[in-house]
Design a protein around this motif. Sequence first.
Motif, PDB file in Angstrom:
ATOM      1  N   LEU A   1     111.516  44.978 150.073  1.00  0.00           N
ATOM      2  CA  LEU A   1     112.039  46.254 150.558  1.00  0.00           C
ATOM      3  C   LEU A   1     112.815  46.051 151.847  1.00  0.00           C
ATOM      4  O   LEU A   1     112.321  45.423 152.776  1.00  0.00           O
ATOM      5  CB  LEU A   1     110.895  47.235 150.829  1.00  0.00           C
ATOM      6  CG  LEU A   1     110.111  47.739 149.633  1.00  0.00           C
ATOM      7  CD1 LEU A   1     108.932  48.563 150.100  1.00  0.00           C
ATOM      8  CD2 LEU A   1     110.998  48.563 148.737  1.00  0.00           C
ATOM      9  N   GLN A   2     114.018  46.568 151.910  1.00  0.00           N
ATOM     10  CA  GLN A   2     114.811  46.549 153.135  1.00  0.00           C
ATOM     11  C   GLN A   2     114.478  47.826 153.887  1.00  0.00           C
ATOM     12  O   GLN A   2     115.008  48.900 153.588  1.00  0.00           O
ATOM     13  CB  GLN A   2     116.300  46.512 152.791  1.00  0.00           C
ATOM     14  CG  GLN A   2     116.730  45.246 152.115  1.00  0.00           C
ATOM     15  CD  GLN A   2     117.268  44.256 153.141  1.00  0.00           C
ATOM     16  OE1 GLN A   2     117.730  44.640 154.183  1.00  0.00           O
ATOM     17  NE2 GLN A   2     117.203  42.983 152.804  1.00  0.00           N
ATOM     18  N   ILE A   3     113.572  47.739 154.860  1.00  0.00           N
ATOM     19  CA  ILE A   3     113.090  48.921 155.566  1.00  0.00           C
ATOM     20  C   ILE A   3     113.390  48.800 157.043  1.00  0.00           C
ATOM     21  O   ILE A   3     113.189  47.745 157.653  1.00  0.00           O
ATOM     22  CB  ILE A   3     111.581  49.108 155.329  1.00  0.00           C
ATOM     23  CG1 ILE A   3     111.362  49.440 153.864  1.00  0.00           C
ATOM     24  CG2 ILE A   3     111.022  50.195 156.203  1.00  0.00           C
ATOM     25  CD1 ILE A   3     109.952  49.706 153.491  1.00  0.00           C
ATOM     26  N   ASN A   4     113.866  49.902 157.608  1.00  0.00           N
ATOM     27  CA  ASN A   4     114.187  49.966 159.013  1.00  0.00           C
ATOM     28  C   ASN A   4     112.898  50.136 159.829  1.00  0.00           C
ATOM     29  O   ASN A   4     111.879  50.606 159.312  1.00  0.00           O
ATOM     30  CB  ASN A   4     115.121  51.166 159.254  1.00  0.00           C
ATOM     31  CG  ASN A   4     115.835  51.073 160.573  1.00  0.00           C
ATOM     32  OD1 ASN A   4     115.438  50.332 161.451  1.00  0.00           O
ATOM     33  ND2 ASN A   4     116.892  51.857 160.704  1.00  0.00           N
ATOM     34  N   THR A   5     112.961  49.788 161.100  1.00  0.00           N
ATOM     35  CA  THR A   5     111.774  49.909 161.953  1.00  0.00           C
ATOM     36  C   THR A   5     111.374  51.370 162.144  1.00  0.00           C
ATOM     37  O   THR A   5     110.184  51.676 162.245  1.00  0.00           O
ATOM     38  CB  THR A   5     112.014  49.260 163.325  1.00  0.00           C
ATOM     39  OG1 THR A   5     113.162  49.855 163.922  1.00  0.00           O
ATOM     40  CG2 THR A   5     112.214  47.773 163.183  1.00  0.00           C
ATOM     41  N   THR A   6     112.340  52.284 162.163  1.00  0.00           N
ATOM     42  CA  THR A   6     111.981  53.701 162.293  1.00  0.00           C
ATOM     43  C   THR A   6     111.244  54.201 161.053  1.00  0.00           C
ATOM     44  O   THR A   6     110.364  55.058 161.155  1.00  0.00           O
ATOM     45  CB  THR A   6     113.231  54.572 162.537  1.00  0.00           C
ATOM     46  OG1 THR A   6     114.165  54.344 161.498  1.00  0.00           O
ATOM     47  CG2 THR A   6     113.856  54.264 163.871  1.00  0.00           C
ATOM     48  N   THR A   7     111.581  53.652 159.897  1.00  0.00           N
ATOM     49  CA  THR A   7     110.851  54.005 158.680  1.00  0.00           C
ATOM     50  C   THR A   7     109.420  53.511 158.772  1.00  0.00           C
ATOM     51  O   THR A   7     108.486  54.208 158.369  1.00  0.00           O
ATOM     52  CB  THR A   7     111.536  53.404 157.438  1.00  0.00           C
ATOM     53  OG1 THR A   7     112.902  53.802 157.422  1.00  0.00           O
ATOM     54  CG2 THR A   7     110.866  53.852 156.161  1.00  0.00           C
ATOM     55  N   VAL A   8     109.234  52.323 159.326  1.00  0.00           N
ATOM     56  CA  VAL A   8     107.884  51.782 159.518  1.00  0.00           C
ATOM     57  C   VAL A   8     107.099  52.693 160.451  1.00  0.00           C
ATOM     58  O   VAL A   8     105.946  53.050 160.171  1.00  0.00           O
ATOM     59  CB  VAL A   8     107.936  50.337 160.074  1.00  0.00           C
ATOM     60  CG1 VAL A   8     106.554  49.858 160.467  1.00  0.00           C
ATOM     61  CG2 VAL A   8     108.553  49.404 159.052  1.00  0.00           C
TER      62      VAL A   8
END
Length: 107
Positions: free
Chosen positions: A89-96
């Motif tokens: 998954l290509q997930i941004n830190t804000t999504t985390v």
Amino acid sequence: MQTTSTNIGERLCNKSIRDISWLLNIPRSTVSGIITKWKQLGTTATQPPSGRPRHMTERGQRILKRTVRRSHQLSAESIAKDLQTWCGLQINTTTVHRELHGTGFHG
């Protein structure tokens, strides 16, 4: 789906809404709603869900929770990189941050 097709079939056989409700043992309002929808749209299929689909899958959320429980000191960037290697998954830190906050992890 079986009830819906039976419902429409009974209506085409000139049965009343009360009779259909009694035969199928479902409320009259449900029978009426199905028939109205069929008359207006020509189908009784439901509409697709509104809104944008979530980026994080349930599997990704479980891995995220497990990662945070094992080591509390990881940064959001390192967690995002771990998720990319494990889940792809290509997930941004804000999504985390958002997902962690939604699951009850703060700070």
